[in-house]
Design an enzyme around this catalytic site. Structure first.
Site, PDB file in Angstrom:
ATOM      1  N   SER A 195     -31.291  40.950  22.752  1.00  0.00           N
ATOM      2  CA  SER A 195     -30.082  41.650  22.357  1.00  0.00           C
ATOM      3  C   SER A 195     -29.193  40.702  21.570  1.00  0.00           C
ATOM      4  O   SER A 195     -29.227  39.478  21.766  1.00  0.00           O
ATOM      5  CB  SER A 195     -29.347  42.133  23.601  1.00  0.00           C
ATOM      6  OG  SER A 195     -28.017  42.498  23.297  1.00  0.00           O
TER       7      SER A 195
ATOM      8  N   LYS B  70     -30.294  50.471  16.093  1.00  0.00           N
ATOM      9  CA  LYS B  70     -31.461  50.705  15.225  1.00  0.00           C
ATOM     10  C   LYS B  70     -31.196  51.743  14.150  1.00  0.00           C
ATOM     11  O   LYS B  70     -31.932  51.817  13.155  1.00  0.00           O
ATOM     12  CB  LYS B  70     -32.674  51.128  16.072  1.00  0.00           C
ATOM     13  CG  LYS B  70     -32.984  50.180  17.212  1.00  0.00           C
ATOM     14  CD  LYS B  70     -33.065  48.728  16.769  1.00  0.00           C
ATOM     15  CE  LYS B  70     -33.186  47.774  17.929  1.00  0.00           C
ATOM     16  NZ  LYS B  70     -32.015  47.697  18.812  1.00  0.00           N
TER      17      LYS B  70
END
Length: 556
Positions: free
Chosen positions: A466, A121
């Protein structure tokens, strides 16, 4: 210079006094002040080496006549938080890093920004901050980890999660699981497949926000320090030349980034992140772009999770320039500006392709005729959802719903061997607001793969996946259950159909008859950062951003 308002004039004597106490003299204060925002942490291999790399960046800034000013930000490491309550903090950390870059830079009237990133992120956060500030700067990715090796076979973190499923299925022993755990990650760097970190690092280069080739270099490669030093020099030049981030981020460059992502079978998280970057830059770019691009872009990257190779292999094969060259020749990308001052095509015109490499293949040997994403709608996803297609040969699936109200319940059912071939696993209340935080379902998808069920079942969720997930999986279902989305009305046994060609996610159940009896779950958090995030965050179909909430959304 922007920093002049902080450091010039008699009335700014107090500020200069503070700067002098840090070791700055007249020369350093007269130069452009360049923020180095460092997401270093010693909790994760993805970012553990950024402290050392930052010294080389600062050296380059000084060489070019700038003064570096370093700040620390945070990282939440997906590989550690996965499957736990902590994973709710992962996507939110993207917003926190973005905000911290803005506050550090605005708060000190700085002239340029270098954002040093590693885990998932932090990478889009760097781009979002540069877009929001529209300031000269660039993003430096710390690089991929090298593969581990178990019994002579290269492995990644993906193999560890799949080994958990294999252990639950009784096909490997606990001692073998621990051996794989110990062998998978040899040192610094972000997860080695074309998972979210390497997907977004590639996107940063193609967006023009990272110097060509820098992000390809693995974390421990001897060429990394010199590459980041040169990037530090370039940050000062960008200030002097007046080149800022929004000069790079455009509809064309966002489409290019989506194209390289789908051509390399990258992470579906790129959909969230590119939408968020577009919103910060004020560019009209929506979720349907990904479906259109995916339909016309074959997969040419044989990369994990569905393929054979890892990011260091792509670097050795020819790296980002090779990918861009392939796509340019096919007419699938357009020429756009980059932080180097040269265009994307100019930066990739000299390709050093390794003879005989088959990591990035020619289009006549494409691994799949269409790219890795599908954007679907229907009575279960009126605002859209994202199907991950890479590694799965089928494009339609119908089966009975197995409904779970959180990730933990679904994982427990998988581990207990309660999921059967033909089931459609439904995991809800894991969206941006409902989780809160939109957790990734890697623990579930990897456990399914470990039990050899990944090709036998489908999974839909208002959460996300993911980059290491594969199988017939559909995430980002919007509206999410917590905002009265239809996924919240499904019941055990309802028939669910996923049809990528028709772009449909639907059920034949009478959902309307259930709406009046539907009740929202109590918020998971009544106070603190997660509670604030749940109130502010937009739909996943809008990038799950907090800086620009949709004020016309009646569900808020």
């Amino acid at each position: 210079m922007q920093s002049d308002q902080m450091k010039k004039g008699p009335e700014r004597a107090g500020a200069r006094c503070m700067l002098r106490a840090t070791g700055m003299g007249d020369k350093e204060m007269a130069q452009p002040l360049i923020a180095v925002i460092n997401t270093w942490s010693d909790v994760t291999p993805c970012n553990i080496h950024l402290r050392d790399l930052a010294e080389h960046v600062k050296e380059g800034i000084r060489e070019a006549g700038g003064t570096p000013v370093e700040f620390g930000s945070i990282v939440v490491t997906d590989g550690i938080a996965m499957g736990t309550e902590g994973m709710k903090c992962s996507l939110m950390s993207r917003e926190v890093v973005t905000d911290s870059v803005e506050l550090a830079t605005r708060g000190h009237c700085l002239d340029g920004v270098v954002v040093m990133v590693g885990c998932d992120k932090t990478i889009p956060a760097g781009a979002m901050a540069l877009a929001r500030l529209d300031i000269p700067g660039l993003v430096i990715y710390g690089g991929s980890i090298m593969p581990g090796k178990h019994k002579g076979i290269p492995i990644t973190i993906q193999d560890v999660y799949q080994a958990v499923g294999a252990h639950a299925a009784g096909t490997i022993s606990e001692s073998e699981l621990i051996a794989i755990e110990k062998d998978a990650l040899p040192g610094p760097g972000a997860c080695g497949g074309q998972f979210t970190a390497n997907t977004m690092a590639l996107a940063m280069t193609v967006l023009g926000l990272s110097p060509m080739g820098l992000n390809d270099i693995p974390a421990v490669h001897p060429g990394k320090p010199d590459a980041v030093r040169k990037a530090g020099r370039r940050a000062v030049e960008l200030v002097n030349e007046g080149i800022s981030a929004r000069g790079m981020i455009s509809l064309d460059s966002l489409r290019n980034a989506a194209t390289v992502t789908t051509a390399t079978a990258g992470s579906t998280n790129a959909v969230l992140h590119l939408l968020a970057i577009a919103r910060e830059a004020g560019v009209a770019f929506d979720i349907d772009e990904f479906d259109a691009i995916s339909r016309k872009t074959p997969i040419i990257g044989d990369l994990k999770p569905a393929g054979r190779y890892m990011a260091p292999d792509m670097f050795e094969a020819g790296g980002t320039p090779l990918v861009i060259d392939r796509l340019r020749r096919a007419g699938l990308v357009t020429d756009t500006p980059t932080v180097s001052g040269r265009s994307l095509f100019e930066e990739s015109e000299h390709v050093d392709e390794k003879p005989g490499q088959d990591v990035i293949v020619d289009f006549d040997k494409a691994l799949a005729a269409r790219g890795g994403f599908g954007v679907l709608y229907g009575n279960l996803a009126p605002e859209g959802c994202v199907a991950k297609l890479a590694g799965h040969g089928e494009f339609s699936f119908t089966g009975p719903a197995r409904v779970f109200d959180c990730e933990e319940d679904a994982f427990e059912a998988v581990q207990a061997r309660q999921i059967q071939a033909g089931d459609v696993i439904v995991i809800r209340n894991e969206g941006p607001a409902g989780g809160p935080g939109m957790r990734e379902m890697l623990a579930v998808t990897a456990a399914l793969a470990g039990q050899k069920l990944d090709d036998e079942v489908a999974l839909i969720t208002d959460g996300r996946f993911s980059g290491a997930s594969f199988g017939f999986v559909v995430g980002h279902v919007s509206p999410e259950a917590a905002r009265r989305g239809p996924i919240g009305l499904l019941r055990e046994g309802d028939s669910v159909t996923i049809d990528v060609d028709r772009r449909v996610l639907e059920t034949d159940a009478d959902l309307d008859s259930r709406r009046d009896s539907w009740q929202a779950r109590p918020p998971a958090y009544a106070s603190g950062a997660l509670a604030k995030y749940a109130k502010l965050v937009s739909s996943a179909s809008q990038g799950a951003v907090t800086a620009f909430p949709d004020l016309n959304d009646d569900s808020k």
